[in-house]
Design a protein around this motif. Structure first.
Motif, PDB file in Angstrom:
ATOM      1  N   LEU A  87      43.650 -42.229 -21.085  1.00 49.44           N
ATOM      2  CA  LEU A  87      43.328 -42.176 -22.502  1.00 49.44           C
ATOM      3  C   LEU A  87      44.569 -42.565 -23.305  1.00 49.44           C
ATOM      4  N   GLY A  88      44.429 -43.534 -24.185  1.00 46.97           N
ATOM      5  CA  GLY A  88      45.551 -44.010 -24.988  1.00 46.97           C
ATOM      6  C   GLY A  88      46.180 -45.278 -24.460  1.00 46.97           C
ATOM      7  N   SER A  89      45.769 -45.721 -23.276  1.00 45.90           N
ATOM      8  CA  SER A  89      46.349 -46.937 -22.696  1.00 45.90           C
ATOM      9  C   SER A  89      45.829 -48.185 -23.394  1.00 45.90           C
ATOM     10  N   LEU A  90      46.702 -49.157 -23.488  1.00 48.88           N
ATOM     11  CA  LEU A  90      46.320 -50.499 -23.905  1.00 48.88           C
ATOM     12  C   LEU A  90      46.312 -51.319 -22.628  1.00 48.88           C
ATOM     13  N   VAL A  91      45.124 -51.767 -22.217  1.00 44.88           N
ATOM     14  CA  VAL A  91      44.968 -52.458 -20.944  1.00 44.88           C
ATOM     15  C   VAL A  91      44.714 -53.931 -21.200  1.00 44.88           C
ATOM     16  N   TYR A 115      39.268 -54.548 -27.842  1.00 44.70           N
ATOM     17  CA  TYR A 115      38.077 -53.709 -27.773  1.00 44.70           C
ATOM     18  C   TYR A 115      38.538 -52.267 -27.676  1.00 44.70           C
ATOM     19  N   ALA A 116      38.194 -51.464 -28.683  1.00 48.22           N
ATOM     20  CA  ALA A 116      38.468 -50.032 -28.630  1.00 48.22           C
ATOM     21  C   ALA A 116      37.277 -49.396 -27.927  1.00 48.22           C
ATOM     22  N   PRO A 122      31.661 -47.088 -19.263  1.00 51.45           N
ATOM     23  CA  PRO A 122      31.719 -47.574 -17.881  1.00 51.45           C
ATOM     24  C   PRO A 122      32.988 -48.397 -17.590  1.00 51.45           C
ATOM     25  N   MET A 123      33.403 -49.223 -18.557  1.00 52.26           N
ATOM     26  CA  MET A 123      34.602 -50.053 -18.370  1.00 52.26           C
ATOM     27  C   MET A 123      35.835 -49.171 -18.200  1.00 52.26           C
ATOM     28  N   ALA A 124      36.005 -48.198 -19.081  1.00 57.84           N
ATOM     29  CA  ALA A 124      37.177 -47.316 -18.999  1.00 57.84           C
ATOM     30  C   ALA A 124      37.151 -46.495 -17.713  1.00 57.84           C
ATOM     31  N   LYS A 125      35.971 -45.974 -17.360  1.00 57.84           N
ATOM     32  CA  LYS A 125      35.863 -45.191 -16.127  1.00 57.84           C
ATOM     33  C   LYS A 125      36.252 -46.031 -14.914  1.00 57.84           C
ATOM     34  N   LYS A 126      35.882 -47.288 -14.925  1.00 58.76           N
ATOM     35  CA  LYS A 126      36.203 -48.185 -13.809  1.00 58.76           C
ATOM     36  C   LYS A 126      37.722 -48.402 -13.710  1.00 58.76           C
ATOM     37  N   MET A 127      38.382 -48.499 -14.877  1.00 54.90           N
ATOM     38  CA  MET A 127      39.818 -48.803 -14.894  1.00 54.90           C
ATOM     39  C   MET A 127      40.718 -47.582 -14.764  1.00 54.90           C
TER      40      MET A 127
END
Length: 149
Positions: A87-91, A115-116, A122-127
């Motif tokens: 949480l808070g990462s810029l990927v 994209y915030a 699903p994208m954040a959970k994957k990463m």
């Protein structure tokens, strides 16, 4: 390294300010609609119009509540630099730039598309937990993480 944290900080501020602006616009629109509904004549002929306006106000108030929740959740977003996605990462991937924060969607900052996304998406959970160099596939789209800030 300092420059990277500073830029992420600017993106965080941009997202917070965008939420604040959306909240203010919605508050103004609600007030305008309330004022307009008060000015409609109190006759049976206009009852359906008043009911529609009340429904519209109700929907806007729900949106306002959701925006306030997003703004509150931004307070939980970390602003520290890490090497793993959290949480808070810029990927930065080879396809897009994702700011793991709140579900604001696409936005442009200093000419670049971001994209915030919520940490629950699903994208954040994957990463989550991945680092630069890791690869993943979601919805048949293969991406490689170039950098995590």
């Amino acid at each position: 390294m300092e420059k990277t944290v500073f830029e992420k900080s600017n993106i965080r501020d941009f997202v917070k300010n965008t939420l604040t602006e959306k909240i203010e616009k919605l508050k103004n629109f609600i007030e305008f609609t309330l004022e307009a509904s008060r000015e409609i004549k109190k006759t049976p002929k206009y009852d359906s119009m008043r009911e529609e306006m009340q429904e519209e106000i109700y929907q806007m108030q729900r949106q306002l509540g959701a925006l306030n929740d997003l703004k509150r959740n931004m307070g939980k977003v970390l602003n520290t630099s890490t090497d793993r996605v959290q949480l808070g990462s810029l990927v930065i991937t080879n396809k897009a730039r994702f700011y793991i924060s709140v579900s604001l969607g696409e936005f442009f900052f200093e000419g670049d598309r971001f994209y915030a996304i919520s940490s629950e998406s699903p994208m954040a959970k994957k990463m989550m937990g991945m680092k630069a160099g890791d690869e993943f596939t979601l919805n048949k789209i293969h991406q490689k993480i170039v950098d995590v800030l």
